[in-house]
Enzyme design. Structure first.
Site, PDB file in Angstrom:
ATOM      1  N   CYS A   1     -28.633  34.411  18.571  1.00 25.17           N
ATOM      2  CA  CYS A   1     -27.835  33.443  19.323  1.00 25.17           C
ATOM      3  C   CYS A   1     -26.765  32.814  18.446  1.00 25.17           C
ATOM      4  CB  CYS A   1     -28.741  32.359  19.889  1.00 25.17           C
ATOM      5  SG  CYS A   1     -29.684  31.520  18.609  1.00 25.17           S
TER       6      CYS A   1
ATOM      7  N   HIS B   1     -32.106  27.318  19.539  1.00 27.43           N
ATOM      8  CA  HIS B   1     -31.160  28.232  20.175  1.00 27.43           C
ATOM      9  C   HIS B   1     -29.739  27.727  19.907  1.00 27.43           C
ATOM     10  CE1 HIS B   1     -30.072  31.349  22.955  1.00 27.43           C
ATOM     11  NE2 HIS B   1     -29.667  30.546  23.922  1.00 27.43           N
TER      12      HIS B   1
ATOM     13  N   ASN C   1     -24.192  30.926  27.684  1.00 27.64           N
ATOM     14  CA  ASN C   1     -25.417  31.410  27.025  1.00 27.64           C
ATOM     15  C   ASN C   1     -25.272  32.908  26.733  1.00 27.64           C
ATOM     16  OD1 ASN C   1     -27.980  31.312  25.977  1.00 27.64           O
ATOM     17  ND2 ASN C   1     -29.040  31.105  27.936  1.00 27.64           N
TER      18      ASN C   1
END
Ligand SMILES: *[C@@H]1O[C@H](CO)[C@@H](O)[C@H](O)[C@H]1NC(C)=O
Ligand SMILES: *[C@@H]1O[C@H](CO)[C@@H](O)[C@H](O)[C@H]1NC(C)=O
Ligand SMILES: *[C@@H]1O[C@H](CO)[C@@H](O)[C@H](O)[C@H]1NC(C)=O
Ligand SMILES: *[C@@H]1O[C@H](CO)[C@@H](O)[C@H](O)[C@H]1NC(C)=O
Length: 358
Positions: A165, A305, A325
């Site tokens: 991420c 994240h 995302n």
């Protein structure tokens, strides 16, 4: 005697009554239980079909998944019951609903290598936490802003079970900064960053965007086009060489702690570009859409994240940031998440980065 008799009667009556009370509910419970189990199995098999899951029925795996699914339904019900309005986050059965919370964390999140205050400065202090000094009066920001509307945000990616991420979010912000500067939107190589970035970054096993930016600027690394170094979602051997064509990040990137100063996030978004943020995404396991305000604590030690904020809306009933995302387009609102502004929801203000490109 009489009193004993009386007591005995009362005692027996009490026993009888309590037996009745215990007995009847147990009886009903059993019936309910069977009905509930049957209903759960029906719901689960429809879930399994919708999401193309393949478990051997009645295998150990199936039983574990069914149990996770049962817990998911309970959590979802509880969170949705507490919704305050139609704009509030809505939770439901996502592709992750058959995982336990621990499995979800292990597979899709990584304990954040929390770099705030622990970053490798090694003489490169130019991006220190100078946000408080900037606190001076800010010009008003537009009431809403969205870099997507300017055509400078690339498509939503899917990191799968590769915990990169930190690479996806940073590369996305860099792509947009290039597009803002040059008018040309090109996808850059996330795989190059996964394979090559050091300073504590571990490819698909996790990393931190501040130390990535530190590494990129320390070595003047050029990030090449995605077509030249395609995404594999595994840890590979680094194929970047000094002098390769690509985008170079300027060494004045920021990496700020902005809890209590979220107006600076809005300011960066409106007047500079997207910002990379660390978040706690454990509750996103069941996120369908709407603005997350609750069930998402923002303590720095919970960060796991990273996403990139590409805009915000202050005119909405619940003002929110728009977060891109990297869990594919099916996740949330076409791959995006809305996070409430001003309360460090999901830890959004704990670690905030802006970048510029040469
Ligand atoms: C399940 O498979 C079907 C047919 O291959 C496909 O159309 C559908 O999009 C898939 N659904 C999911 C959630 O992957
Ligand atoms: C800190 O940066 C130097 C290079 O400037 C590097 O050699 C060293 O390994 C880094 N340390 C950590 C902990 O990343
Ligand atoms: C960084 O790399 C670019 C192109 O590869 C080069 O033009 C530039 O001079 C380099 N800068 C430094 C500080 O090494
Ligand atoms: C980096 O410096 C440039 C030019 O001085 C400036 O326009 C930009 O806003 C700075 N970037 C950040 C992230 O502070």
């Amino acid at each position: 005697m009489a009193s004993w008799e009386f007591c005995k009667n009362v005692f027996y009556t009490l026993c009888f009554c309590s037996l009745l009370f215990i007995g009847i509910p147990i009886h009903i419970d059993k019936k309910d239980d069977a009905a509930t189990k049957a209903m759960l199995r029906t719901k689960f098999s429809s879930y399994v079909k919708t999401f193309n899951k393949t478990y051997a029925p009645d295998s150990e795996d199936y039983t574990a998944r069914l149990n996770n699914f049962d817990n998911a339904l309970k959590t979802i019900e509880q969170w949705n019951r507490n919704r305050k309005s139609d704009e509030s986050a809505l939770y439901g059965l996502t592709e992750f609903a058959d995982l336990s919370s621990e499995e979800f964390g292990q597979k899709y999140l990584r304990k954040h290598h929390h770099s705030h205050g622990q970053r490798n400065h090694s003489g490169h202090g130019h991006h220190s936490h100078h946000s408080i000094a900037k606190r001076a009066i800010l010009p008003n920001v537009p009431l809403k802003f969205d870099w997507r509307a300017k055509g400078v945000v690339t498509g939503v990616k899917d990191q799968g079970p590769c915990g990169a991420c930190w690479a996806f979010s940073t590369v996305s912000a860099i792509e947009t900064m290039v597009a803002i500067k040059t008018g040309k939107l090109t996808e850059l190589s996330v795989q190059e960053v996964i394979d090559c970035a050091r300073f504590g970054n571990l490819g698909c096993n996790g990393g931190d965007f501040c130390s990535l930016l530190e590494w990129l600027t320390t070595y003047n690394v050029s990030i090449g086009p995605a077509t030249a170094y395609p995404l594999l979602l595994t840890n590979g051997v680094c194929k970047w060489e000094k002098g390769n064509a690509g985008v170079i990040v300027r060494n004045n990137f920021t990496c700020d702690y902005l809890i209590g100063n979220e107006n600076l996030i809005l300011h960066s978004l409106a007047y500079h570009g997207p910002v990379v943020v660390a978040v706690n995404a454990i509750s996103w396991q069941y996120y369908l859409g709407g603005v997350i305000e609750h069930n998402c604590p923002g303590d720095p030690q919970l960060l796991n994240h990273a996403v990139v904020l590409v805009g915000y809306d202050l005119t909405a009933p619940i003002p929110y940031y728009i977060a891109k995302n990297s869990w594919g387009k099916r996740f949330g609102e076409a791959g995006y998440v809305k996070l409430a502004i001003n309360s460090n929801v999901c830890g959004v203000a704990c670690e905030v980065s802006s970048v510029d490109v040469e």
